[in-house]
Design an enzyme around this catalytic site. Structure first.
Site, mmCIF file in Angstrom:
data_model
loop_
_atom_site.group_PDB
_atom_site.id
_atom_site.type_symbol
_atom_site.label_atom_id
_atom_site.label_comp_id
_atom_site.label_asym_id
_atom_site.label_seq_id
_atom_site.Cartn_x
_atom_site.Cartn_y
_atom_site.Cartn_z
ATOM 1 C CG ASP A 118 71.716 65.689 37.088
ATOM 2 O OD1 ASP A 118 71.698 66.847 37.549
ATOM 3 O OD2 ASP A 118 72.554 65.318 36.237
ATOM 4 C CG ASN B 275 65.140 66.613 28.993
ATOM 5 O OD1 ASN B 275 64.155 67.306 29.238
ATOM 6 N ND2 ASN B 275 66.158 67.041 28.265
ATOM 7 C CG PHE C 147 68.395 71.094 36.275
ATOM 8 C CD1 PHE C 147 68.697 70.674 34.980
ATOM 9 C CD2 PHE C 147 67.257 71.866 36.462
ATOM 10 C CE1 PHE C 147 67.887 71.028 33.905
ATOM 11 C CE2 PHE C 147 66.441 72.228 35.401
ATOM 12 C CZ PHE C 147 66.751 71.803 34.123
ATOM 13 C CG ASP D 233 70.968 74.863 41.198
ATOM 14 O OD1 ASP D 233 71.247 75.955 40.657
ATOM 15 O OD2 ASP D 233 71.809 74.188 41.831
ATOM 16 C CB CYS E 27 74.523 79.782 37.719
ATOM 17 S SG CYS E 27 74.322 78.569 36.399
#
Length: 395
Positions: free
Chosen positions: A247, A273, A225, A294, A334
Site C-alpha cells: 500500500d 506504488n 492495495f 482491490d 468498486c
C-alpha cells in the site's frame, strides 16, 4: 398540505423515477410550484400531473430530488424512526464486539444517510443537505434504538460538496477516544474511527475477506492495495504459506502491522506504488500463488472511465504474469461507472494478451449489510471475481 412545493417533470424525457429509481436530475424538471426549500421536502408529479412520491430537495445539486416515500408524508422524527427500525430489523441482532453497516442510504429509503456500527460506537455520514439538517434527530433516534454510547459524524466525504455541504468531523453524542476494538472476519482490529477509510474500515468487503481466505492455505499470497491489511491478515490466518501486503499509505500499513503482531501473524508489509512493484517483481521473476487486486476506484465520473479501464487493464496484465499456473486471482471493482460487462471484457482481454485461461471459481459482491435495490444500479457498486489460472501443461 404535507409539502410546501411541487416538482413537475418535463415532457419528452425518459424519467427513471417512472420505473422505480428514486432520483430526479435538474435536466428533468419542467417547473417548481409553491415554495421549495433546499434541504426541505417536495412532492414529485409526472408531466401529466400524477403524484409520484415525496422527496428531499436541493436546487444546488445535480440530483435535485431524491424520493424517500411513494406516499405523501413528512420526513420527520416519526418517519425517520420507522425507517431506522426497518433497517435494523433487516440486518438482525448485532453481535457485541463486531462491526457492520446499519443504514445504507437509498437501499434503506433514507437517501444520503450512512450509519455503521463498531461495537458500541456509531459512525454516521449525512451526504445530502436534507439528512444533514436532521442529523441531531437521527443521532438521538440511533442512541435510543441501539443503546450505543457514542455517535460520530464522519462528514468528510467529498460528495458532500456537491450538496453545498462542508467537510467536517464531529462528535454528536458522548466522548470518543481511539482505539475501538472489533472483530471482522475472525481478525481483531484496533480502529481509529477518525482516520480510517470511509467510516473507519472497508465494511463492504467484510464477507469477502473470509471468502478469499478459503483459497489461501499453503499458497504464497500478494495483497495489492492492502490498506489495513484485511485480505492478507485473513489469508495468513487461514494457513497461507506467506503473505505480502502493498500500500502507499504508511499509516494504513502501520495499523496493519500492529494487527498482525497482535494476532501472531508474520506478514511482509511494503510501502510503495503497486504498479511499480508489480513491474519490479516481474523483472525479478517472482511468482505468487494467490494475488488480490482491490484497488480504489480509478474513476469517480463517466468521463474518466476510459483512462480508468487502461489502468485496470495494466494492473491485470502484470498480476497474471506473476501468477503461477493453478494460482488464484481475486479481483475487485468498486466503481459503479465500470459495469459488469466492462469488467468481463477487461478480464477476457488480459487473459488473451497474457496467453492464459481463466476459470471462474466464485463471484463476490458487497457484504449483505449493504443491500442492493434492483431499480437503483448505483446501490450495487462492488463486484468481485475469484479466478483460477488454469494449468494447461501436460503432466
Amino acid at each position: 398540505m404535507t409539502h410546501p412545493g411541487r416538482l413537475i417533470l418535463n415532457k419528452g424525457v425518459r424519467h427513471r423515477i417512472l420505473t422505480g429509481h428514486p432520483w430526479v436530475f435538474a435536466s428533468e424538471v419542467d417547473r417548481i410550484e409553491g415554495h421549495a426549500e433546499d434541504g426541505g421536502t417536495i412532492e414529485i408529479l409526472s408531466p401529466k400531473g400524477a403524484f409520484l412520491g415525496s422527496a428531499i430537495y436541493n436546487s444546488r445539486s445535480q440530483i435535485v430530488a431524491r424520493r424517500y416515500a411513494r406516499e405523501s408524508t413528512a420526513l420527520d422524527a416519526r418517519l425517520l424512526g420507522l425507517r431506522l427500525d426497518g433497517a435494523l430489523a433487516y440486518r438482525g441482532p448485532t453481535i457485541p464486539g463486531t462491526a457492520r453497516r446499519l443504514v445504507w442510504s437509498e437501499s434503506d429509503q433514507l437517501p444520503g444517510l450512512v450509519v455503521d456500527r463498531y461495537d458500541d460506537v456509531l459512525v454516521l455520514q449525512t451526504l445530502t443537505l436534507a439528512m444533514s439538517r436532521r442529523e441531531a434527530i437521527i443521532a438521538d433516534l440511533l442512541i435510543q434504538k441501539t443503546g450505543c454510547r457514542v455517535v460520530l459524524a464522519r462528514n468528510d466525504a467529498p460528495v458532500r460538496q456537491l450538496e453545498g455541504l462542508p467537510l467536517e468531523r464531529t462528535v454528536l453524542h458522548g466522548t470518543y477516544g481511539p482505539p475501538t476494538r472489533v472483530r471482522i472476519a475472525g481478525i481483531g482490529y484496533d480502529l481509529d474511527l477518525w482516520s480510517g477509510q470511509k467510516t473507519g474500515f472497508y465494511l463492504d468487503q467484510a464477507e469477502n475477506y473470509a471468502a478469499v481466505a478459503a483459497f489461501a492455505p499453503g499458497r504464497r499470497v500478494l495483497d495489492c492495495f492492502t490498506n489495513q491489511g484485511a485480505f492478507a491478515l485473513s489469508a495468513r490466518k487461514a494457513g497461507a504459506a506467506s503473505c505480502r501486503g502493498i500500500d502507499q499509505s504508511a499509516e494504513a500499513l502501520r495499523h496493519a502491522a500492529v494487527t498482525a503482531q497482535a494476532e501472531g501473524l508474520e506478514i511482509a508489509w511494503i510501502e510503495g506504488n503497486v504498479f511499480d512493484l508489480l513491474r519490479h517483481y516481474e523483472q525479478n521473476r517472482e511468482t505468487f500463488d494467490l494475488i488480490v487486486l482491490d484497488p480504489p476506484s480509478f474513476t469517480k465520473t463517466k468521463g474518466n472511465k476510459t483512462s480508468a479501464l487502461r489502468g485496470y487493464h495494466e494492473l491485470h496484465l502484470r498480476a497474471l504474469r506473476l501468477l503461477t499456473s493453478g494460482g488464484i486471482l481475486a479481483t475487485f471493482s468498486c466503481s459503479h461507472h465500470v459495469t459488469a460487462e466492462d469488467w468481463a471484457e477487461l478480464l477476457q482481454r488480459a487473459a488473451s494478451e497474457t496467453g492464459v485461461t481463466l476459470r471462474l471459481r466464485q463471484r463476490l459482491g458487497q457484504s449483505s449489510d449493504h443491500p442492493i435495490l434492483v431499480n437503483v444500479p448505483e446501490t450495487g457498486y462492488l463486484r468481485g471475481y475469484v479466478l483460477e489460472k488454469v494449468n494447461e501443461k501436460v503432466a
